[in-house]
Scaffold this motif. Structure first.
Motif, PDB file in Angstrom:
ATOM      1  N   GLU A 123      47.313  47.306  48.217  1.00  0.00           N
ATOM      2  CA  GLU A 123      46.343  46.222  48.320  1.00  0.00           C
ATOM      3  C   GLU A 123      44.903  46.697  48.131  1.00  0.00           C
ATOM      4  O   GLU A 123      44.125  46.060  47.415  1.00  0.00           O
ATOM      5  N   PHE A 124      44.527  47.799  48.772  1.00  0.00           N
ATOM      6  CA  PHE A 124      43.149  48.289  48.656  1.00  0.00           C
ATOM      7  C   PHE A 124      42.836  48.717  47.223  1.00  0.00           C
ATOM      8  O   PHE A 124      41.703  48.576  46.760  1.00  0.00           O
ATOM      9  N   VAL A 125      43.851  49.247  46.531  1.00  0.00           N
ATOM     10  CA  VAL A 125      43.647  49.652  45.142  1.00  0.00           C
ATOM     11  C   VAL A 125      43.412  48.423  44.267  1.00  0.00           C
ATOM     12  O   VAL A 125      42.552  48.431  43.382  1.00  0.00           O
ATOM     13  N   TYR A 126      44.153  47.351  44.540  1.00  0.00           N
ATOM     14  CA  TYR A 126      43.950  46.109  43.794  1.00  0.00           C
ATOM     15  C   TYR A 126      42.549  45.548  44.019  1.00  0.00           C
ATOM     16  O   TYR A 126      41.911  45.050  43.087  1.00  0.00           O
ATOM     17  N   VAL A 127      42.075  45.617  45.244  1.00  0.00           N
ATOM     18  CA  VAL A 127      40.720  45.135  45.548  1.00  0.00           C
ATOM     19  C   VAL A 127      39.695  45.943  44.767  1.00  0.00           C
ATOM     20  O   VAL A 127      38.775  45.396  44.144  1.00  0.00           O
ATOM     21  N   GLN A 128      39.858  47.270  44.804  1.00  0.00           N
ATOM     22  CA  GLN A 128      38.934  48.158  44.099  1.00  0.00           C
ATOM     23  C   GLN A 128      38.917  47.862  42.601  1.00  0.00           C
ATOM     24  O   GLN A 128      37.847  47.800  41.971  1.00  0.00           O
ATOM     25  N   LYS A 129      40.088  47.659  42.011  1.00  0.00           N
ATOM     26  CA  LYS A 129      40.185  47.357  40.581  1.00  0.00           C
ATOM     27  C   LYS A 129      39.593  45.986  40.265  1.00  0.00           C
ATOM     28  O   LYS A 129      38.963  45.802  39.206  1.00  0.00           O
ATOM     29  N   THR A 130      39.775  45.018  41.153  1.00  0.00           N
ATOM     30  CA  THR A 130      39.206  43.683  40.940  1.00  0.00           C
ATOM     31  C   THR A 130      37.689  43.754  40.856  1.00  0.00           C
ATOM     32  O   THR A 130      37.074  43.203  39.934  1.00  0.00           O
ATOM     33  N   TYR A 131      37.074  44.439  41.790  1.00  0.00           N
ATOM     34  CA  TYR A 131      35.616  44.609  41.769  1.00  0.00           C
ATOM     35  C   TYR A 131      35.180  45.333  40.494  1.00  0.00           C
ATOM     36  O   TYR A 131      34.197  44.950  39.862  1.00  0.00           O
ATOM     37  N   LYS A 132      35.899  46.390  40.140  1.00  0.00           N
ATOM     38  CA  LYS A 132      35.547  47.195  38.963  1.00  0.00           C
ATOM     39  C   LYS A 132      35.595  46.359  37.690  1.00  0.00           C
ATOM     40  O   LYS A 132      34.654  46.382  36.878  1.00  0.00           O
ATOM     41  N   TYR A 133      36.656  45.588  37.505  1.00  0.00           N
ATOM     42  CA  TYR A 133      36.804  44.801  36.279  1.00  0.00           C
ATOM     43  C   TYR A 133      35.800  43.662  36.208  1.00  0.00           C
ATOM     44  O   TYR A 133      35.336  43.311  35.112  1.00  0.00           O
ATOM     45  N   ASP A 174      48.008  34.456  37.365  1.00  0.00           N
ATOM     46  CA  ASP A 174      48.949  34.126  38.437  1.00  0.00           C
ATOM     47  C   ASP A 174      48.290  33.620  39.715  1.00  0.00           C
ATOM     48  O   ASP A 174      48.950  33.081  40.578  1.00  0.00           O
ATOM     49  N   VAL A 175      47.002  33.818  39.860  1.00  0.00           N
ATOM     50  CA  VAL A 175      46.215  33.375  41.020  1.00  0.00           C
ATOM     51  C   VAL A 175      46.785  33.902  42.347  1.00  0.00           C
ATOM     52  O   VAL A 175      47.000  33.164  43.296  1.00  0.00           O
ATOM     53  N   ASN A 176      46.995  35.223  42.407  1.00  0.00           N
ATOM     54  CA  ASN A 176      47.428  35.837  43.665  1.00  0.00           C
ATOM     55  C   ASN A 176      46.299  35.829  44.687  1.00  0.00           C
ATOM     56  O   ASN A 176      45.132  36.041  44.349  1.00  0.00           O
ATOM     57  N   GLU A 177      46.680  35.631  45.921  1.00  0.00           N
ATOM     58  CA  GLU A 177      45.710  35.476  47.016  1.00  0.00           C
ATOM     59  C   GLU A 177      44.695  36.607  47.070  1.00  0.00           C
ATOM     60  O   GLU A 177      43.490  36.372  47.180  1.00  0.00           O
ATOM     61  N   LEU A 178      45.158  37.850  46.959  1.00  0.00           N
ATOM     62  CA  LEU A 178      44.271  38.989  47.137  1.00  0.00           C
ATOM     63  C   LEU A 178      43.203  39.057  46.047  1.00  0.00           C
ATOM     64  O   LEU A 178      42.034  39.313  46.333  1.00  0.00           O
ATOM     65  N   VAL A 179      43.579  38.803  44.787  1.00  0.00           N
ATOM     66  CA  VAL A 179      42.617  38.865  43.692  1.00  0.00           C
ATOM     67  C   VAL A 179      41.627  37.714  43.783  1.00  0.00           C
ATOM     68  O   VAL A 179      40.432  37.887  43.524  1.00  0.00           O
ATOM     69  N   VAL A 180      42.098  36.531  44.168  1.00  0.00           N
ATOM     70  CA  VAL A 180      41.195  35.382  44.324  1.00  0.00           C
ATOM     71  C   VAL A 180      40.166  35.654  45.416  1.00  0.00           C
ATOM     72  O   VAL A 180      38.965  35.451  45.232  1.00  0.00           O
ATOM     73  N   LEU A 181      40.628  36.149  46.560  1.00  0.00           N
ATOM     74  CA  LEU A 181      39.712  36.421  47.671  1.00  0.00           C
ATOM     75  C   LEU A 181      38.755  37.561  47.338  1.00  0.00           C
ATOM     76  O   LEU A 181      37.566  37.497  47.668  1.00  0.00           O
ATOM     77  N   ALA A 182      39.259  38.612  46.694  1.00  0.00           N
ATOM     78  CA  ALA A 182      38.392  39.735  46.320  1.00  0.00           C
ATOM     79  C   ALA A 182      37.342  39.284  45.306  1.00  0.00           C
ATOM     80  O   ALA A 182      36.181  39.703  45.373  1.00  0.00           O
ATOM     81  N   SER A 183      37.729  38.415  44.377  1.00  0.00           N
ATOM     82  CA  SER A 183      36.774  37.892  43.389  1.00  0.00           C
ATOM     83  C   SER A 183      35.702  37.051  44.069  1.00  0.00           C
ATOM     84  O   SER A 183      34.518  37.110  43.702  1.00  0.00           O
ATOM     85  N   TYR A 184      36.115  36.283  45.053  1.00  0.00           N
ATOM     86  CA  TYR A 184      35.151  35.448  45.774  1.00  0.00           C
ATOM     87  C   TYR A 184      34.196  36.311  46.593  1.00  0.00           C
ATOM     88  O   TYR A 184      32.993  36.030  46.675  1.00  0.00           O
ATOM     89  N   ALA A 185      34.729  37.372  47.184  1.00  0.00           N
ATOM     90  CA  ALA A 185      33.876  38.302  47.929  1.00  0.00           C
ATOM     91  C   ALA A 185      32.860  38.943  46.999  1.00  0.00           C
ATOM     92  O   ALA A 185      31.680  39.082  47.342  1.00  0.00           O
ATOM     93  N   TYR A 186      33.295  39.329  45.815  1.00  0.00           N
ATOM     94  CA  TYR A 186      32.394  39.886  44.802  1.00  0.00           C
ATOM     95  C   TYR A 186      31.319  38.863  44.439  1.00  0.00           C
ATOM     96  O   TYR A 186      30.138  39.200  44.322  1.00  0.00           O
ATOM     97  N   ASP A 187      31.720  37.618  44.276  1.00  0.00           N
ATOM     98  CA  ASP A 187      30.783  36.556  43.916  1.00  0.00           C
ATOM     99  C   ASP A 187      29.708  36.372  44.988  1.00  0.00           C
ATOM    100  O   ASP A 187      28.555  36.064  44.680  1.00  0.00           O
ATOM    101  N   ILE A 212      37.670  54.432  57.295  1.00  0.00           N
ATOM    102  CA  ILE A 212      38.610  54.522  56.175  1.00  0.00           C
ATOM    103  C   ILE A 212      37.968  55.300  55.026  1.00  0.00           C
ATOM    104  O   ILE A 212      36.796  55.110  54.714  1.00  0.00           O
ATOM    105  N   ASP A 213      38.751  56.159  54.402  1.00  0.00           N
ATOM    106  CA  ASP A 213      38.302  56.843  53.198  1.00  0.00           C
ATOM    107  C   ASP A 213      38.495  55.882  52.024  1.00  0.00           C
ATOM    108  O   ASP A 213      39.628  55.555  51.657  1.00  0.00           O
ATOM    109  N   PHE A 214      37.407  55.415  51.445  1.00  0.00           N
ATOM    110  CA  PHE A 214      37.488  54.414  50.383  1.00  0.00           C
ATOM    111  C   PHE A 214      37.649  55.030  48.997  1.00  0.00           C
ATOM    112  O   PHE A 214      37.536  54.331  47.995  1.00  0.00           O
ATOM    113  N   ASN A 215      37.943  56.316  48.908  1.00  0.00           N
ATOM    114  CA  ASN A 215      38.240  56.957  47.625  1.00  0.00           C
ATOM    115  C   ASN A 215      39.743  56.847  47.359  1.00  0.00           C
ATOM    116  O   ASN A 215      40.494  57.818  47.450  1.00  0.00           O
ATOM    117  N   PHE A 216      40.178  55.622  47.050  1.00  0.00           N
ATOM    118  CA  PHE A 216      41.603  55.379  46.886  1.00  0.00           C
ATOM    119  C   PHE A 216      42.098  55.943  45.558  1.00  0.00           C
ATOM    120  O   PHE A 216      41.386  55.957  44.557  1.00  0.00           O
TER     121      PHE A 216
END
Length: 234
Positions: free
Chosen positions: A69-79, A140-153, A202-206
């Motif tokens: 999950e944390f890796v997906y969040v990191q990638k969402t922000y990056k992209y 696919d509108v998965n919950e984690l990517v939607v929420l991470a995108s909104y947090a980025y916004d 937490i070490d955020f260097n995932f």
């Protein structure tokens, strides 16, 4: 200068206020969490008191969230930051392949609920474009990517989003122990406070490699095949 400081603070407060509202399971907007084997852990007495519950939740962060999950969040922000929205769409669509059918369906259903509620509040063009993929049924509108995108916004940092999202899940999972164990609510509340320090450090260097292999989860499920992990949904 004083006006600028006030304005900056109001933006941060607005962002936190939005996430307090959207992550609160009281409103039937949709919250779900996977137990990751909590039931068989309790039946097998691997979780039997507040200390073993804390170990279980801590291992959930180490073995599950930090490797998937944390890796997906990191990638969402990056992209989003790099405006690589085709990769974000691909990322969203691949999450389901790592999940059980029930988990994937709940993630998409609740992700869509979030999308409907927040789509008209977006500020950044790149997030609006990602949401257009959802509108056109290309993502696919998965919950984690939607929420991470909104947090980025909302300019919420990766660290703050991960801490808020994780604490929400820990609260929901820990609350279920009140129904299926003899652990006292006051003990659970105190234990959850202790996680603030754990999350803060937490070490955020995932690792960029994503895996959903949780060794403790796999061991317990193998030992107790007839008792499945549950989905907790509101």
């Amino acid at each position: 200068m004083e006006k600028h400081i006030t304005h900056t603070n109001s933006i941060k407060l607005k962002s936190l206020s939005r996430f307090m509202q959207i992550l609160d399971g009281t409103f039937p907007s949709g919250v779900f969490v996977h137990s990751f084997g909590l039931e068989p852990h309790i039946v097998k007495e691997k979780v039997k008191d507040i200390d073993s519950l804390k170990i279980y939740l801590k291992n959930l962060i180490i073995d599950q969230y930090s490797k998937m999950e944390f890796v997906y969040v990191q990638k969402t922000y990056k992209y989003l930051y790099e405006n690589k929205l085709a990769l974000l769409k691909k990322l969203d669509n691949e999450i389901s392949s790592y999940l059980t059918y029930e988990y994937a369906k709940a993630s998409r259903d609740i992700g869509h609920n979030y999308y409907v509620q927040i789509k008209d509040t977006l500020l950044k063009d790149e997030v609006k474009e990602y949401f257009s993929f959802i509108e056109n049924k290309k993502s696919d509108v998965n919950e984690l990517v939607v929420l991470a995108s909104y947090a980025y916004d909302l300019d919420i940092s990766i660290e703050n989003f991960i801490v808020m999202w994780t604490k929400k899940n820990l609260i929901n999972i820990a609350a279920t122990t009140l129904k299926i164990s003899r652990i006292k609510p006051s003990q659970v509340q105190k234990m959850l406070f202790e996680f603030d320090e754990i999350l803060e450090n937490i070490d955020f260097n995932f690792d960029s490699k994503i895996t959903n292999f949780n060794p403790l989860f796999e061991e317990i499920i193998f030992e107790h095949k007839t008792l499945e992990p549950k989905m907790f949904v509101t």
